[in-house]
Design an enzyme around this catalytic site. Structure first.
Site, short mmCIF file in Angstrom:
data_model
loop_
_atom_site.label_atom_id
_atom_site.label_comp_id
_atom_site.label_asym_id
_atom_site.label_seq_id
_atom_site.Cartn_x
_atom_site.Cartn_y
_atom_site.Cartn_z
N CYS A 292 0.83 -1.21 0.00
CA CYS A 292 0.00 0.00 0.00
C CYS A 292 0.86 1.24 0.00
O CYS A 292 2.05 1.20 0.31
CB CYS A 292 -0.89 0.05 1.25
N ASP B 262 20.41 33.75 -24.07
CA ASP B 262 19.04 33.87 -24.55
C ASP B 262 18.51 35.29 -24.32
O ASP B 262 18.61 35.83 -23.21
CB ASP B 262 18.15 32.87 -23.83
#
Length: 538
Positions: free
Chosen positions: A13, A483
């Site tokens: 679980c 950039d």
């Protein structure tokens, strides 16, 4: 993701499962596959195998991580362990030994688990026949599906399907709807905003706005052209929850594996995970063979299995980036659906606007891509258009060409599309390098090695190399310092001009998550003015 296996029931679980076994009956495993190898099967109440990132963020040696990435891409669906080992520089025996030590399962076992969990979701949440499910999950046929499902879940496919809740049988009209679980928080609107300005006309598009926005694109699955839509989930559409199993993984405990008890199932099965942390993916295809690969591509592009917490924690105290991470906690660094397509889109975008780069990329797709006018029934009667939202039609006309197609076209083939000769040479150069295998876009080299190899290709400099490293290779520390968009975003924050060298120096404090810092800067600057792509003009 750690799971808790209960020796008395043979079930594993999630830690937050509502079941409360006695502590002395619980054994902890670092991932679901390790628990399955030890003889446990997934809980039918909490569905631990469906949790996004269930095999992510775990520590393994680089060769094991590289092999896991290839397994997640479906490499072992078409190759054996010998070929996988050769790709990472090991013998098959040594690779298996490393996997068993660090992961708790062999590469073949992990690949089988990947297919079995995907098939399980289709059994639970669709009305596809078992033969169709077997093909969709990459099995050879229903017999292989039966063996894998029974081995992993201790139930036959027929028994699993009989456990579905009544009234939750999905409809397949208008495409097969699946769920893409994600690690919360996840900012789907930020992803949509990013893709909208970079979509390649005819291949992909963004439709709608706000909660009704969708990312749609064409793709090919085993020779069949199709269309995929990704949206935020809606209450009206039933979804099959897609298991996620991205690498890398960590070492598992070395405790002796207990035997699994005979399973008992008091808990009913849920149709979808109860977390509500999922996107909706709708596939339009004439066949659902091997759609498991399409799901993996969607997860890679969206970054659904990526945990944003480590990057957010590392950048939280930075005076420049910290406030940006807090204002957009669910932001991801978008990667790629198709690695070659993304690399070409980045090359095309050198020193031109995002809009111009998208237009030119669309011209490449139109001239060299495969037309998809024959989709017939898979697109609800409209051969090349997908309807989404209110009166919105998206023309998807082509598949993007592969590296071999552009390599064969040569420089003469790209003439007349609006490119400079230098850009044509770069596109052809990278296409030939990828087609010949000289550049492997699935490699897991270091950032430095990746950038150095790319910069050896004609017309590729640091800006292009770092963007490809970020989007295609998934390097979290890639940073295109020159950039123009980054420079403008940083200048707004510091309120004075900066040069690329100064930006590169500034970004040193953001290691090893410079790509995340860059994404936050681009996101913060979105909508503040004309968007420019490419390195700063010199």
């Amino acid at each position: 993701m750690q799971v808790e296996a209960v020796r008395t029931t043979g079930i594993y679980c999630r830690a937050d499962c509502s079941a409360q076994p006695l502590p002395h009956n619980v054994t902890h495993y670092s991932n679901p596959v390790a628990a399955e190898v030890a003889g446990f099967r997934p809980c039918l109440r909490c569905h631990p195998e469906r949790r996004a990132g269930s095999l992510a963020d775990l520590d393994v040696p680089t060769p094991v991580g590289a092999a896991l990435l290839r397994i997640n891409d479906g490499f072992l669906d078409h190759h054996d362990e010998e070929a996988l080992a050769a790709h990472v520089g090991y013998s098959a025996r040594q690779l298996r030994r490393l996997f068993e030590h660090h992961v708790g399962a062999t590469p073949t076992t992990i690949a089988r688990s990947r297919r079995a969990h995907f098939a399980r979701c289709l059994i639970d949440d669709t009305d596809l026949t078992f033969a169709e499910i077997a093909r969709a999950a990459g099995f050879g046929g229903p017999r292989q599906l039966h063996r894998a499902i029974t081995s992993v879940f201790c139930f036959t496919p027929t028994e699993l399907r009989s456990k579905r809740r009544r009234g939750e049988r999905p409809r397949l009209d208008g495409g097969l709807v699946l769920a893409l679980p994600y690690l919360a928080p996840f900012d789907f609107e930020a992803f949509i905003s990013h893709q909208a300005s970079r979509a390649i006309p005819g291949v992909e598009a963004v439709t709608g706005a706000g909660g009704s926005a969708a990312y749609v694109r064409s793709f090919s699955a085993y020779g069949h052209a199709g269309i995929v839509e990704v949206t935020a989930p809606t209450d009206s559409a039933p979804m099959a929850a897609v298991p996620t199993d991205a690498a890398p993984m960590a070492a598992v405990p070395t405790d002796a594996a207990p035997m699994a008890a005979v399973p008992t199932d008091a808990a009913p099965m849920a149709a979808v995970p109860g977390d509500g942390e999922q996107l909706q993916m709708r596939l339009h295809l004439p066949t659902y063979d091997s759609i498991i690969d399409a799901v993996s591509r969607a997860r890679a592009l969206l970054g659904t299995d990526t945990n944003p917490s480590p990057a957010a924690a590392a950048l939280a105290d930075d005076p420049l980036i910290g406030p940006l991470t807090r204002s957009a906690p669910g932001l991801r660094v978008p990667r790629s659906w198709d690695r070659f397509e993304t690399a070409i889109r980045i090359v095309v975008g050198q020193q031109i606007s995002l809009a111009a780069a998208s237009t030119l990329s669309g011209r490449i797709a139109q001239r060299f891509g495969t037309p998809i006018d024959a989709l017939l029934e898979c697109c609800a009667g409209s051969p090349a258009r997908i309807e989404h939202g209110e009166d919105v039609a998206v023309p998807l006309t082509h598949l993007f060409p592969d590296a071999a197609k552009l390599a064969d076209a040569g420089t003469a083939g790209l003439a007349g599309l609006g490119f400079t000769q230098r850009r044509i040479d770069t596109i052809v150069g990278i296409s030939r390098a990828v087609a010949s295998g000289d550049v492997d876009l699935s490699a897991t080299d270091t950032l430095e090695a990746t950038v150095a190899q790319l910069c050896e290709l004609p017309g590729i400099g640091p800006w292009t190399a770092h963007l490809i490293a970020m989007r295609v290779f998934g390097h979290d520390d890639a940073f295109p310092a020159s950039d123009l968009g980054l420079r403008r975003a940083i200048e707004r924050l510091v309120d004075h001009p900066m040069q690329p060298r100064e930006i590169d120096t500034l970004a040193e404090r953001w290691r090893p998550y410079r790509a995340w810092a860059a994404q936050h800067l681009w996101h913060a600057a979105a909508g503040s003015g004309p968007t420019q792509s490419g390195p700063t003009p010199r």
